[in-house]
Design an enzyme around this catalytic site. Structure first.
Site, PDB file in Angstrom:
ATOM      1  N   GLY A   1       4.043 -11.917   2.659  1.00  0.00           N
ATOM      2  CA  GLY A   1       5.241 -12.625   3.206  1.00  0.00           C
ATOM      3  C   GLY A   1       5.930 -11.680   4.418  1.00  0.00           C
ATOM      4  O   GLY A   1       6.124 -12.428   5.242  1.00  0.00           O
TER       5      GLY A   1
ATOM      6  N   GLY B   1       1.986  -9.633  -3.742  1.00  0.00           N
ATOM      7  CA  GLY B   1       0.914  -8.815  -3.288  1.00  0.00           C
ATOM      8  C   GLY B   1       1.147  -7.215  -3.548  1.00  0.00           C
ATOM      9  O   GLY B   1       0.460  -6.716  -3.232  1.00  0.00           O
ATOM     10  N   THR B   2       2.596  -7.150  -3.898  1.00  0.00           N
ATOM     11  CA  THR B   2       2.992  -5.780  -3.862  1.00  0.00           C
ATOM     12  C   THR B   2       2.475  -4.888  -5.404  1.00  0.00           C
ATOM     13  O   THR B   2       2.655  -3.910  -5.264  1.00  0.00           O
ATOM     14  CB  THR B   2       4.411  -5.658  -4.039  1.00  0.00           C
TER      15      THR B   2
ATOM     16  N   GLY C   1      13.039  -5.891  -5.154  1.00  0.00           N
ATOM     17  CA  GLY C   1      12.548  -6.657  -6.069  1.00  0.00           C
ATOM     18  C   GLY C   1      12.552  -5.721  -7.569  1.00  0.00           C
ATOM     19  O   GLY C   1      13.058  -5.893  -8.408  1.00  0.00           O
TER      20      GLY C   1
ATOM     21  N   GLY D   1      13.684   1.178  -3.277  1.00  0.00           N
ATOM     22  CA  GLY D   1      12.464   0.248  -3.006  1.00  0.00           C
ATOM     23  C   GLY D   1      11.697   0.817  -2.023  1.00  0.00           C
ATOM     24  O   GLY D   1      12.053   1.791  -1.474  1.00  0.00           O
TER      25      GLY D   1
ATOM     26  N   GLY E   1       9.037  -1.070  -0.394  1.00  0.00           N
ATOM     27  CA  GLY E   1       8.239  -2.295   0.538  1.00  0.00           C
ATOM     28  C   GLY E   1       8.364  -2.133   2.099  1.00  0.00           C
ATOM     29  O   GLY E   1       7.436  -2.498   2.818  1.00  0.00           O
ATOM     30  N   GLU E   2       9.372  -1.648   2.510  1.00  0.00           N
ATOM     31  CA  GLU E   2       9.828  -1.730   4.129  1.00  0.00           C
ATOM     32  C   GLU E   2       9.665  -0.270   4.555  1.00  0.00           C
ATOM     33  O   GLU E   2       9.774  -0.321   5.825  1.00  0.00           O
ATOM     34  CB  GLU E   2      10.927  -2.239   4.077  1.00  0.00           C
TER      35      GLU E   2
HETATM   36 MO1  MOS Z   1      11.741  -8.074   3.526  1.00  0.00          MO
HETATM   37  S1  MOS Z   1      11.872  -8.559   5.690  1.00  0.00           S
HETATM   38  O1  MOS Z   1      13.362  -7.774   3.234  1.00  0.00           O
HETATM   39  O2  MOS Z   1      11.471  -9.696   2.932  1.00  0.00           O
END
Ligand code: MOS
Length: 706
Positions: free
Chosen positions: A235, A477-478, A519, A669, A671-672
């Site tokens: 996403g 997918g993480t 998350g 986190g 992911g980013e």
């Molecule tokens: Mo990420 S851009 O905070 O889903």
């Protein structure tokens, strides 16, 4: 606080629990969900950038065999809530941007729907439009705040005076183009309406964010919407909030009572309908004393939003807290254009906002005759310069020191253009990375103990000896299926085999969006709280049917500490001396993000972010044709993202520690943060290779041919 329970599963590289169903093709993604007698939807999209619809001619479409109906604003049901103009589709004749949803064909097959949508004729009254961002646009304005609630402008001290008196100063403008989220699974929704309840199988990052956004749009009570998303194929923010296609699918299901509707966007449609990263124009000014100690940092950003809805990327925000300097300014100005609505894309704010300043730091290092890592050491703040709070744990310099050893930074010859092999100029560069720690409130998990004899897989009832753990979280997918199972097992003090996790459904307790890299900490915190509640009520020998539900306490530490993750990006590039072709031959990211729950899935997040950073550096660029208000390269033939051949030696490592201020797990986190700083490190390496300073992304070959 972070050692509440012994970690047995946490920290182990458990393989993905959803791996087998994914590689065998049996994991149900939204479009795969079986529903009775579905109709297939293909949208009609506006072909002008601004104006009004005068008429539709859908006779030819309606006459086609297999077409059930053609929906337009003339015959669509009225929505209950129309405040959000992106979502208020088919409600009026107004056209707000090219590509906007203005109609839909519902047919017995997707092919028929698509063909029929192609023959719907629309007549417009065209109005003049403006789709061109420029730094001197007369309609620039200051939004009330920027994304994630940050102030639009901040000022400390007197930047202009400090710049005037600085021994070394820099004033440069950097740009990033429109960038488009392209998760492997396109956005899809399967909607069904039984007259009372709307059920949506949706490819989303947040089952509850779809529910809470759509309930007021349709005037439904939240208990009359159910959102289901057990598997999501990526996403990157574009599925963090529901976009207009979800409304269209639901609207169509409501007015064709009894038949569910399946709607999958095409890759081309995604470029105008699912959000994108605004282009940015970043003016960066730095002032330093003779030793390279910063006295002034200014970042003034210009970017776009759509005329119909504001999204203000927080691009200048990271410049507020990265480095020490007594005088600071960070501002955002937007212009509303007749363009698709921008939205979240991996690390909104930090990702574009760490490009200009981190290249500027490299330029300052050159101007001061300093190694770029040494420059960062000299400007390491004692406390967060923005809030004045101490950092919970920063570790930026440790990331650089460890990375320097692993990457072989010590062998670097500082002068640019000093290495050439077989016609390729070789250079190395660094940049810092950062991302805030977010843990969302109100997450709730439910834990129940199995009923004897029940092995049916029914929700809420695991066989005796097993725990069912439920939360409405989405695995995009993480690795959420796996990491939440590990967390639950350790929090309950039981083996992972005795945990049955149930996620991806609003039938389970409230879960926040898989966004903001929040998350795992948010959902995991709820699972820990539920496990504590369960154990305190039932002890270690529960009986069948025992159940507990809980929310974690609020994290007060965020009031007293600056909670951010940090990292150091190292890149080596080769630039062809004859053609300007640029390749990233080596890349290393070193991160500190608190405790790592699963090193296998974590590494995948870090290197995935860095890979997307390579795309940002070298390839990604939405090309707006302002005459038509369209991103002309709206497909994978012309909007390029990295392939395997573009990724050579790329690795990520991290410091082993937890963050005692990051809640019960000590995990922040991941992911980013991997994408942040990656493009700057590559651009800095390209300067070192060639002596040419490229300040505009992407770093295409033409930029190295002077
Ligand atoms: Mo990420 S851009 O905070 O889903």
């Amino acid at each position: 606080m972070s050692e509440l329970f012994p970690a047995r599963a946490i920290g182990t590289p458990m393989t993905r629990l959803d791996g087998a169903v994914k590689v065998t093709g049996t994991a149900p993604y939204a479009y795969d969900q079986p529903v009775e007698q579905p109709l297939f939807l293909h949208p009609v999209q506006a072909t002008i950038a601004r104006g009004r619809i005068i008429s539709f001619d859908s006779a030819a479409a309606e006459a086609m065999a297999g077409v059930v109906t053609v929906l337009t604003h003339l015959n669509a049901p009225k929505l209950f809530g129309t405040e959000d103009a992106e979502l208020a589709i088919l409600q009026s004749a107004e056209v707000g941007f090219r590509g906007q949803l203005i109609g839909a064909v519902l047919a017995e097959s997707p092919e028929t729907a698509r063909e029929a949508a192609g023959v719907v004729k629309v007549e417009y009254a065209v109005e003049p439009h403006d789709a061109q961002l420029r730094a001197d646009h007369p309609a620039l304005y200051a939004p009330e705040q920027v994304n994630a609630g940050f102030p639009t402008d901040t000022r400390q001290g007197d930047v202009d005076a400090a710049l005037t008196s600085a021994a070394v100063s820099l004033d440069q403008t950097y740009t990033t183009p429109p960038e488009h989220n392209n998760p492997m699974e396109p956005h899809t929704t399967v909607a069904s309406w039984d007259g009372t309840t709307l059920t949506l199988y949706d490819s989303t990052q947040g089952t509850y964010s779809v529910l809470s956004t759509l309930a007021p749009v349709f005037g439904l009570a939240t208990e009359n919407i159910r959102v289901i998303a057990p598997h999501v194929g990526g996403g990157f923010g574009s599925k963090g909030v529901p976009h207009a296609h979800v409304v269209l699918a639901a609207l169509a299901a409501q007015c064709c009572t009894g038949r569910p509707v399946k709607f999958a966007l095409t890759r081309q449609q995604m470029f105008s309908l699912t959000g994108y990263r605004t282009p940015t124009i970043q003016r960066v000014q730095l002032g330093a004393d003779g030793d390279g100690r910063l006295t002034a940092i200014a970042m003034d950003v210009v970017e776009q939003t759509s005329r119909i809805k504001e999204f203000a990327e927080q691009t200048a925000v990271p410049s507020r807290m990265m480095y020490a300097a007594g005088n600071r300014r960070a501002t955002h100005r937007l212009v509303k254009l007749d363009v698709p609505v921008p939205s979240w894309m991996r690390a909104p704010g930090e990702c574009p906002g760490m490009f200009g300043p981190e290249v500027a730091m490299d330029e300052l290092a050159v101007a001061c005759g300093l190694d770029p890592i040494e420059l960062r050491i000299r400007n390491e703040p004692d406390v967060d310069p923005d809030s004045g709070n101490p950092y919970a744990s920063r570790h930026l310099l440790e990331c650089f020191r460890l990375g320097a050893v692993r990457f072989g930074w010590g062998e670097r010859v500082p002068a640019p253009c000093s290495r050439q092999e077989d016609g390729w100029l070789i250079g190395t560069g660094v940049a810092s990375s950062t991302y805030p720690f977010y843990r969302q409130p109100n997450n709730t998990a439910r834990i129940s103990y199995g009923m004897a004899g029940d092995d049916t897989g029914t929700a809420g009832a695991a066989p005796e000896g097993r725990y069912t753990v439920q939360i409405g979280a989405a695995d995009i997918g993480t690795g959420t299926w796996t990491t939440l199972t590990q967390i639950a097992a350790d929090a309950l003090g039981c083996p992972v085999e005795t945990v049955r996790l149930e996620i991806g459904d609003t039938a389970y307790p409230m879960a926040s969006v898989a966004g903001g890299s929040s998350g795992t900490a948010s959902w995991g915190g709820a699972i820990v709280a539920a496990a504590e509640a369960f154990r305190s009520e039932y002890g270690t020998h529960p009986g069948p049917g025992d159940e507990a539900q809980a929310q974690p306490p609020e994290n007060d530490d965020k009031k007293h500490f600056a909670l951010h993750s940090f990292g150091a990006q190292f890149a080596e590039v080769r630039v062809c001396a004859d053609t300007g072709e640029i390749r990233v031959s080596r890349m290393l990211g070193v991160f500190f993000a608190g405790r790592i729950i699963n090193p296998r899935t974590a590494r995948s997040q870090f290197i995935g972010g860095m890979t997307m950073g390579v795309g940002m550096a070298l390839h990604e660029q939405g090309v707006m044709d302002p005459r038509f208000g369209i991103i002309v390269n709206h497909d994978f033939a012309e909007y390029h993202i990295p392939t395997n051949a573009d990724i050579e030696d790329l690795d990520a490592i991290w410091l082993e520690d937890h963050d005692s201020h990051a809640g019960a797990l000590g995990a922040r986190g991941i992911g980013e943060i991997g994408i942040v700083g990656a493009a700057a490190a590559i651009a800095n390496a390209a300067f070192h290779a060639t002596g040419i300073r490229a300040r505009d992304l992407p770093l295409t070959a033409d930029k190295f041919l002077s």
